[in-house]
Design a protein around this motif. Structure first.
Motif, short mmCIF file in Angstrom:
data_model
loop_
_atom_site.label_atom_id
_atom_site.label_comp_id
_atom_site.label_asym_id
_atom_site.label_seq_id
_atom_site.Cartn_x
_atom_site.Cartn_y
_atom_site.Cartn_z
N GLU A 112 0.87 -1.18 0.00
CA GLU A 112 0.00 0.00 0.00
C GLU A 112 0.90 1.22 0.00
N ILE A 113 0.32 2.38 -0.23
CA ILE A 113 1.14 3.59 -0.24
C ILE A 113 1.33 4.05 1.21
N PRO A 114 2.56 4.07 1.70
CA PRO A 114 2.77 4.49 3.09
C PRO A 114 2.45 5.97 3.27
N ASP A 115 1.93 6.31 4.44
CA ASP A 115 1.51 7.70 4.66
C ASP A 115 2.70 8.65 4.76
N ILE A 116 3.91 8.11 4.88
CA ILE A 116 5.10 8.95 5.00
C ILE A 116 5.70 9.29 3.64
N LEU A 117 5.11 8.76 2.54
CA LEU A 117 5.65 9.01 1.21
C LEU A 117 5.00 10.24 0.58
N VAL A 118 5.85 11.20 0.19
CA VAL A 118 5.39 12.41 -0.48
C VAL A 118 6.11 12.51 -1.83
N PRO A 119 5.52 11.99 -2.91
CA PRO A 119 6.19 12.09 -4.21
C PRO A 119 6.38 13.55 -4.61
N GLY A 120 7.53 13.86 -5.18
CA GLY A 120 7.81 15.24 -5.55
C GLY A 120 8.66 15.35 -6.80
N HIS A 121 8.62 16.52 -7.40
CA HIS A 121 9.40 16.75 -8.63
C HIS A 121 9.80 18.22 -8.72
#
Length: 292
Positions: A112-121
């Motif tokens: 699942e997508i962990p709540d601590i992951l913040v994809p960025g660019h």
């Protein structure tokens, strides 16, 4: 702002992030790991990092923030190696220019997508690459796009947003799929065309003379063909769907322009140019107004 930040991958973007954090006093310690130890050794020499870690485990130990700054096709293998060594409270972000892949990779690795992951660019870069090209002001006055999903912790997003804003970036948020479509049109296609044009002209028998007489417009456009080939290979592999959709639309319009030239329909050709100029001027003015 941070006691310890870990950067995985110390090239242009990872090195510039380290330089920016250091020069602004936003972190007490930066640890970095790169698959090429020479890159982290060089980072130490340049004063960009405090610890050239021998392993990812060593790099992320005790880190409040982990920044994944590797080519996009290496993101899932990197998450796999980090899976069992991250603290539950460690925030993860990345700098890749394809965000749907990051979300999918997180699902594959964590279930699942962990709540601590913040994809960025960070929408910033240079035709130069490698840690020696690191620039602490690279992100200043440039956009950074964050693509948090429903599962992402708002606090984690705020932390990552605050970091980029402290580096002088203008931060916005959007859906990962929409991001990939927008970047296919505004960044990925122009890079593809620059590579193609330079390759075509370089293969001609008069290539030296052609490049000798190239004017500023060609130099400005072809500059991006000096970018890292491996990084861009990975981007086109990871974002092939939106890129192909955009490329097909562009090729269709180019074919129409070819017909106008071949059939001598010069007034219609001028109409296309005038329409494009008007659109370019309009959007430039809007963007300049937003910066005020």
């Amino acid at each position: 702002m941070f006691n310890r930040v870990a950067i995985i991958g110390l090239g242009l973007i990872g090195g510039s992030l380290a330089a920016g954090l250091k020069s602004r006093g936003l972190v007490k310690e930066i640890r970095a790991w790169d698959q090429n130890p020479e890159n982290t050794a060089r980072g130490l020499d340049l004063g960009l990092i405090d610890n050239a870690s021998a392993s990812m485990r060593e790099a992320v130990a005790g880190a409040e923030l982990v920044v994944i700054a590797v080519p996009v096709m290496a993101i899932q293998p990197t998450l796999e190696r980090l899976h069992d060594v991250l603290s539950p409270n460690t925030i993860i972000t990345d700098v890749g220019s394809v965000k749907g892949l990051v979300v999918e990779a997180a699902k594959n690795v964590f279930g699942e997508i962990p709540d601590i992951l913040v994809p960025g660019h960070p929408v910033a870069g240079s035709e130069r690459h490698g840690v020696d090209a690191a620039d602490g002001d690279l992100f200043s006055r440039h956009k950074v796009i964050l693509t948090p999903v429903a599962e992402t912790s708002p606090d984690a997003t705020l932390t990552v947003r605050a970091m980029w804003e402290a580096l002088g970036s203008r931060v916005m948020e959007m859906d990962p799929e929409y991001h990939d479509s927008v970047l296919a049109q505004t960044s990925h296609l122009p890079h593809l065309l620059a590579y193609a044009l330079v390759d075509t002209l370089a293969s001609g028998s008069d290539s030296l003379e052609i490049f000798d007489y190239a004017a500023g417009g060609f130099r400005d456009f072809s500059r991006i063909a000096a970018s890292d080939p491996v990084m861009w290979r990975d981007i086109f592999q990871a974002n092939s769907g939106p890129v192909l959709e955009t490329l097909d639309r562009f090729l269709n319009d180019v074919e129409k322009l070819r017909s106008l030239i071949a059939e001598g329909r010069h007034d219609e050709l001028a109409e296309v140019f005038a329409r494009a100029k008007k659109a370019r001027d309009h959007f430039t003015a809007l963007l300049e107004e937003q910066k005020k």
